[in-house]
Design an enzyme around this catalytic site. Structure first.
Site, PDB file in Angstrom:
ATOM      1  N   CYS A 141       0.808  -1.226   0.000  1.00 30.91           N
ATOM      2  CA  CYS A 141       0.000   0.000   0.000  1.00 30.91           C
ATOM      3  C   CYS A 141       0.840   1.275   0.000  1.00 30.91           C
ATOM      4  O   CYS A 141       0.324   2.350  -0.298  1.00 30.91           O
ATOM      5  CB  CYS A 141      -0.953   0.008   1.190  1.00 30.91           C
ATOM      6  SG  CYS A 141      -2.163  -1.333   1.157  1.00 30.91           S
ATOM      7  N   HIS A 181      -3.534   7.258   2.274  1.00 31.81           N
ATOM      8  CA  HIS A 181      -3.863   5.952   1.711  1.00 31.81           C
ATOM      9  C   HIS A 181      -5.233   5.514   2.208  1.00 31.81           C
ATOM     10  O   HIS A 181      -5.522   5.553   3.407  1.00 31.81           O
ATOM     11  CB  HIS A 181      -2.806   4.919   2.114  1.00 31.81           C
ATOM     12  CG  HIS A 181      -3.260   3.507   1.922  1.00 31.81           C
ATOM     13  ND1 HIS A 181      -3.658   3.016   0.698  1.00 31.81           N
ATOM     14  CD2 HIS A 181      -3.393   2.486   2.809  1.00 31.81           C
ATOM     15  CE1 HIS A 181      -4.020   1.751   0.838  1.00 31.81           C
ATOM     16  NE2 HIS A 181      -3.864   1.414   2.107  1.00 31.81           N
ATOM     17  N   ASN A 191     -10.111  -0.476  -0.254  1.00 32.57           N
ATOM     18  CA  ASN A 191      -8.653  -0.351  -0.210  1.00 32.57           C
ATOM     19  C   ASN A 191      -8.095  -0.982  -1.486  1.00 32.57           C
ATOM     20  O   ASN A 191      -8.122  -2.199  -1.655  1.00 32.57           O
ATOM     21  CB  ASN A 191      -8.114  -1.069   1.024  1.00 32.57           C
ATOM     22  CG  ASN A 191      -6.605  -0.961   1.159  1.00 32.57           C
ATOM     23  OD1 ASN A 191      -5.894  -0.662   0.212  1.00 32.57           O
ATOM     24  ND2 ASN A 191      -6.099  -1.238   2.354  1.00 32.57           N
TER      25      ASN A 191
END
Length: 337
Positions: free
Chosen positions: A116, A258, A288
């Site tokens: 990520c 994020h 996500n």
């Protein structure tokens, strides 16, 4: 004020792509012991995009990359970087195929796996190539089909992740231009690698001499310590990069974190004392998306008018590894397609 003519990497194009298939919380509730209320209350997510059979990470990367190149006015690049944790194959790298399919045959291309945090790591890598004079124009793509590594029976991970891709084009410019990236803060902590992990598929499992446990091919996450680490690491990293840039928190017009889940975003913003109205968010609609998260939320916010030219944007990310990274940008006037 004296102009800063140092060589820098400047954002000049952006593009995204999401699979067309939408999976809502109600859809998941038909397959798992969960509900829309349970998922929303814990993650803020109401739907995510999921690839159809026959689609791969390179397919998403090519679509997003083509749109970023168009946004930048077309033309070639000197380097292609694909940030991904779900490459088409363990070997070879996905980036050369992506470059070839974009008509960039012969251009150096490689994958970067920082999960990520991968897009921010890739931005820093691209900036390094441009500042060093190795490249003048770089295509950076964040693309993941993370649903392919999830246990379909694990509601805690299936509810969170989605598939997608986002890309940017960076060109050589000067540090005082709108769109110039940097400084950067990057970090990692490998002592906590087991908090977010796919145990099988690498040399550790293949070289163990032990039979494969089918459960080990799926992603695992230890939620509570991940939450604590994410909030701490992104908050500290963001504060460091602000100090390097000479920005105060009140100078930040928009905060692009994020898109892990809404609770983490809110906690990081609260820790940094960023006002809620300055936080950009699309996790409710896409989940996500791992390495695609940052470019997707930036593009969405810009398209919606939530980020406009001249806005000072703080970017921070955190992921498995553990790894984290932050940077800043003054948003340029670019074609959003």
């Amino acid at each position: 004020m004296t102009a800063d003519h140092r060589r820098a990497a400047v954002l000049c194009g952006i593009g995204t792509w999401l699979p067309p298939r939408v999976v809502t919380n109600d859809d998941l509730a038909q397959q798992l012991d969960t509900s829309d209320e349970w998922i929303r209350s814990r993650t803020g997510i109401r739907e995510r995009r999921v690839i159809d059979p026959g689609t791969s990470t390179s397919d998403l990367a090519v679509e997003a990359g083509a749109r970023a190149l168009k946004s930048a006015g077309g033309g070639n690049v000197d380097l292609v970087i694909v940030a991904t944790t779900t490459p088409d194959h363990p070997c070879p790298s996905t980036a050369p195929e992506v470059a070839s399919r974009l008509g960039l045959t012969g251009v150096p291309a490689f994958d970067l796996n920082a999960v990520c945090a991968g897009f921010v790591y890739s931005l820093a890598t691209a900036v390094g190539h441009i500042v060093a004079g190795i490249a003048s124009r770089v295509l950076v793509i964040g693309a993941d089909t993370f649903t392919t590594v999830l246990n379909p029976h694990d509601r805690t991970t299936v509810a969170i992740f989605g598939d997608g891709a986002g890309a940017v084009v960076l060109r050589a410019g000067t540090a005082d231009e709108p769109g110039a990236l940097g400084p950067f803060d990057l970090g990692s902590d490998g002592t906590n690698a087991e908090l977010l992990i796919v145990p099988a598929g690498g040399s550790r499992q293949r070289g163990s001499g032990q039979p494969l446990d089918p459960a080990d091919v799926h992603f695992r996450m230890d939620g509570q310590p991940v939450f604590r680490n994410a909030v701490t690491r992104m908050s500290e990293s963001a504060a460091k990069v602000l100090a390097q840039a000479g920005w105060r928190i009140e100078d930040v017009d928009r905060f692009a974190c994020h898109q892990a889940n809404a609770r983490i975003l809110t906690a990081v913003a609260r820790t940094l004392e960023v006002p809620e109205e300055r936080v950009v968010m699309n996790v409710d609609r896409v989940g996500n998306t791992v390495a695609a998260s940052i470019p997707l939320v930036l593009a969405d916010a810009a398209a919606a008018g939530d980020i406009v030219p001249g806005h000072r944007v703080l970017i921070t990310s955190f992921g498995a590894g553990l790894g984290w990274g932050s940077t800043v940008i003054t948003w340029p006037d670019i074609d959003l397609g």
